[in-house]
Design an enzyme around this catalytic site. Sequence first.
Site, PDB file in Angstrom:
ATOM      1  N   THR A 185      58.519  26.651  51.886  1.00  0.00           N
ATOM      2  CA  THR A 185      57.362  27.090  52.678  1.00  0.00           C
ATOM      3  C   THR A 185      56.727  25.928  53.448  1.00  0.00           C
ATOM      4  OG1 THR A 185      56.973  28.801  51.048  1.00  0.00           O
ATOM      5  CG2 THR A 185      55.139  28.275  52.512  1.00  0.00           C
ATOM      6  N   ILE A 186      56.415  24.848  52.752  1.00  0.00           N
ATOM      7  CA  ILE A 186      55.737  23.722  53.402  1.00  0.00           C
ATOM      8  C   ILE A 186      56.742  22.810  54.098  1.00  0.00           C
ATOM      9  CG2 ILE A 186      54.254  21.694  53.015  1.00  0.00           C
ATOM     10  CD1 ILE A 186      52.856  24.470  52.607  1.00  0.00           C
ATOM     11  N   ARG A 222      45.228  34.089  47.434  1.00  0.00           N
ATOM     12  CA  ARG A 222      46.348  35.019  47.630  1.00  0.00           C
ATOM     13  C   ARG A 222      47.225  34.934  46.368  1.00  0.00           C
ATOM     14  NH1 ARG A 222      49.125  31.331  46.269  1.00  0.00           N
ATOM     15  NH2 ARG A 222      50.394  29.913  47.517  1.00  0.00           N
ATOM     16  N   ALA A 236      37.423  22.163  42.740  1.00  0.00           N
ATOM     17  CA  ALA A 236      36.287  21.231  42.839  1.00  0.00           C
ATOM     18  C   ALA A 236      36.752  19.825  42.480  1.00  0.00           C
ATOM     19  CB  ALA A 236      35.163  21.673  41.911  1.00  0.00           C
ATOM     20  N   HIS A 290      44.045  32.989  51.904  1.00  0.00           N
ATOM     21  CA  HIS A 290      42.947  32.871  50.938  1.00  0.00           C
ATOM     22  C   HIS A 290      41.634  33.127  51.689  1.00  0.00           C
ATOM     23  CE1 HIS A 290      45.632  30.553  48.246  1.00  0.00           C
ATOM     24  NE2 HIS A 290      45.807  29.653  49.185  1.00  0.00           N
ATOM     25  N   GLY A 303      50.473  20.050  45.071  1.00  0.00           N
ATOM     26  CA  GLY A 303      50.890  20.508  43.743  1.00  0.00           C
ATOM     27  C   GLY A 303      51.137  19.359  42.782  1.00  0.00           C
ATOM     28  N   SER A 319      45.790  20.239  48.380  1.00  0.00           N
ATOM     29  CA  SER A 319      46.327  21.603  48.491  1.00  0.00           C
ATOM     30  C   SER A 319      45.697  22.372  49.652  1.00  0.00           C
ATOM     31  CB  SER A 319      46.052  22.361  47.189  1.00  0.00           C
ATOM     32  OG  SER A 319      44.686  22.725  47.162  1.00  0.00           O
ATOM     33  N   CYS A 320      46.187  23.565  49.876  1.00  0.00           N
ATOM     34  CA  CYS A 320      45.704  24.386  50.997  1.00  0.00           C
ATOM     35  C   CYS A 320      44.218  24.732  50.845  1.00  0.00           C
ATOM     36  CB  CYS A 320      46.548  25.650  51.119  1.00  0.00           C
ATOM     37  SG  CYS A 320      46.834  26.494  49.556  1.00  0.00           S
ATOM     38  N   ASN A 321      43.808  25.193  49.659  1.00  0.00           N
ATOM     39  CA  ASN A 321      42.393  25.541  49.459  1.00  0.00           C
ATOM     40  C   ASN A 321      41.511  24.310  49.608  1.00  0.00           C
ATOM     41  OD1 ASN A 321      42.088  28.407  48.884  1.00  0.00           O
ATOM     42  ND2 ASN A 321      43.469  28.017  47.167  1.00  0.00           N
TER      43      ASN A 321
HETATM   44  P1  NAD Z   1      58.679  26.285  47.905  1.00  0.00           P
HETATM   45  O1  NAD Z   1      59.173  26.757  46.586  1.00  0.00           O
HETATM   46  O2  NAD Z   1      58.463  27.251  49.009  1.00  0.00           O
HETATM   47  O3  NAD Z   1      59.642  25.136  48.457  1.00  0.00           O
HETATM   48  C1  NAD Z   1      60.187  24.133  47.665  1.00  0.00           C
HETATM   49  C2  NAD Z   1      61.607  23.894  48.132  1.00  0.00           C
HETATM   50  O4  NAD Z   1      62.161  22.782  47.433  1.00  0.00           O
HETATM   51  C3  NAD Z   1      62.529  25.085  47.864  1.00  0.00           C
HETATM   52  O5  NAD Z   1      63.307  25.313  49.013  1.00  0.00           O
HETATM   53  C4  NAD Z   1      63.389  24.615  46.679  1.00  0.00           C
HETATM   54  O6  NAD Z   1      64.682  25.190  46.699  1.00  0.00           O
HETATM   55  C5  NAD Z   1      63.458  23.139  46.961  1.00  0.00           C
HETATM   56  N1  NAD Z   1      63.743  22.282  45.790  1.00  0.00           N
HETATM   57  C6  NAD Z   1      63.529  22.548  44.490  1.00  0.00           C
HETATM   58  N2  NAD Z   1      63.891  21.475  43.752  1.00  0.00           N
HETATM   59  C7  NAD Z   1      64.358  20.540  44.611  1.00  0.00           C
HETATM   60  C8  NAD Z   1      64.882  19.234  44.462  1.00  0.00           C
HETATM   61  N3  NAD Z   1      65.013  18.677  43.268  1.00  0.00           N
HETATM   62  N4  NAD Z   1      65.243  18.548  45.580  1.00  0.00           N
HETATM   63  C9  NAD Z   1      65.122  19.097  46.808  1.00  0.00           C
HETATM   64  N5  NAD Z   1      64.626  20.355  47.014  1.00  0.00           N
HETATM   65  C10 NAD Z   1      64.259  21.057  45.922  1.00  0.00           C
HETATM   66  O7  NAD Z   1      57.333  25.471  47.591  1.00  0.00           O
HETATM   67  P2  NAD Z   1      56.144  25.204  48.587  1.00  0.00           P
HETATM   68  O8  NAD Z   1      55.215  26.358  48.548  1.00  0.00           O
HETATM   69  O9  NAD Z   1      56.656  24.710  49.872  1.00  0.00           O
HETATM   70  O10 NAD Z   1      55.382  24.029  47.789  1.00  0.00           O
HETATM   71  C11 NAD Z   1      55.775  22.674  47.908  1.00  0.00           C
HETATM   72  C12 NAD Z   1      54.569  21.811  47.599  1.00  0.00           C
HETATM   73  O11 NAD Z   1      53.547  22.127  48.548  1.00  0.00           O
HETATM   74  C13 NAD Z   1      53.948  22.048  46.219  1.00  0.00           C
HETATM   75  O12 NAD Z   1      53.407  20.828  45.755  1.00  0.00           O
HETATM   76  C14 NAD Z   1      52.824  23.017  46.513  1.00  0.00           C
HETATM   77  O13 NAD Z   1      51.793  22.974  45.556  1.00  0.00           O
HETATM   78  C15 NAD Z   1      52.354  22.496  47.853  1.00  0.00           C
HETATM   79  N6  NAD Z   1      51.632  23.486  48.677  1.00  0.00           N
HETATM   80  C16 NAD Z   1      52.034  24.774  48.759  1.00  0.00           C
HETATM   81  C17 NAD Z   1      51.307  25.667  49.525  1.00  0.00           C
HETATM   82  C18 NAD Z   1      51.657  27.117  49.619  1.00  0.00           C
HETATM   83  O14 NAD Z   1      50.766  27.925  49.752  1.00  0.00           O
HETATM   84  N7  NAD Z   1      52.904  27.491  49.546  1.00  0.00           N
HETATM   85  C19 NAD Z   1      50.184  25.230  50.235  1.00  0.00           C
HETATM   86  C20 NAD Z   1      49.823  23.892  50.186  1.00  0.00           C
HETATM   87  C21 NAD Z   1      50.551  23.014  49.387  1.00  0.00           C
END
Ligand code: NAD
Length: 342
Positions: free
Chosen positions: A12-13, A169, A196, A221, A111, A140-142
């Site tokens: 996602t990110i 969400r 917080a 959110h 995260g 994080s996003c929030n």
């Molecule tokens: P995600 O699960 O969508 O993406 C993670 C990706 O990494 C996946 O494609 C997975 O297959 C891959 N992966 C797993 N293990 C791996 C490894 N060892 N080496 C390489 N790739 C690997 O997760 P995300 O939502 O993108 O979250 C990533 C980070 O961003 C987290 O720290 C999360 O807390 C933070 N984040 C997420 C959001 C959100 O809403 N999705 C918002 C802000 C921050």
Amino acid sequence: MEIRVGVNGFGTIGKRVALAVSLQRDMRLVGVVKRSVDYTAMFAASHSIPIYTPSHREAEEFEKAGLKVEGTLEDLLRRVDVIVDATPEGQGARNKPLYEEAGVRQVYQGGEEPGVAEVSFSTLCNYDDARGARSVRVVSCNTTGLLRLICTLHRAFGVERVRAVIVRRGADPREVKRGPINSIVLNPPTIPSHHALDVKTVLPWLDIKTAAVAVPTTLMHVHHVTLTLRGEASRARVLEVLAEAPRIMLVSSRESRIRSTAEVVEAARMVRPRYDVPELVVFEDSVSVDGSEVMLFQAVHQESIVVPENVDAIRAVAGSPLSLEETVKATDATLGLTKSLW
Ligand code: NAD
């Protein structure tokens, strides 16, 4: 100056950050690390994004699928100045020794625990503090949504105290196995919620408490925020400050009839790739000011709000000469951040 960037994790990110990096004039996307073959790997290959795998083990699966692999994560680390770690929570900390050994600068996601990096980061609050750090963690996003609002109002009026209720969400759109499906879950069941504490990793002096629930939606959110300013302010002046601030979009329900996250997303679907809304959306008609107390509703598109901050974080750790104003301008112009969705 060209900053060579690798992105580890193309979910996602990671995929949004990789595409954002490829749009920057002062950066080059050297490659992304994918662990397994799926539709996002097909996307990377078909868009000429070089693919690397965590180790040699995974490469065979890609080659069988006809996807070219440029090397391993270690190979990628030898070719970049900055690695953006966008792997799932906790994996970034496990990857850190590899990054350190390779001598690359690091950008982590919210995260991870704050200790993973030298600085917890949010552009409008502490870009200058992060410049020259070897590693930063984009909160994080929030937390990014809260900090954009707080730091914007703090700069104009001074903010003493914040209380916020966060309606989270339940899952991202692609996460078919997560919930809740039919409930409102105290998430976490205790107050304050970790948001917080996360804000305090950037603004340690702030009196802030947050509480959070998770609900069955995947779009955005919503936060209900109450801020106490240092002095009194008028509603007109608060709206003026928010209207002028970067990365904040005021949406009025009066003309647009938008009064829900579904309508924000529907408006974004007409003009934005992936319906991304990296701006913090403040619902204008909810802004209420009583002396020094400001109350409002805001919405956060969790999948994209941290993307501009990741781009700025890359510049900060890479020692880019761009000032705060310059990085915000460059990032926002290339990513197409605007003041309205129409
Ligand atoms: P995600 O699960 O969508 O993406 C993670 C990706 O990494 C996946 O494609 C997975 O297959 C891959 N992966 C797993 N293990 C791996 C490894 N060892 N080496 C390489 N790739 C690997 O997760 P995300 O939502 O993108 O979250 C990533 C980070 O961003 C987290 O720290 C999360 O807390 C933070 N984040 C997420 C959001 C959100 O809403 N999705 C918002 C802000 C921050």
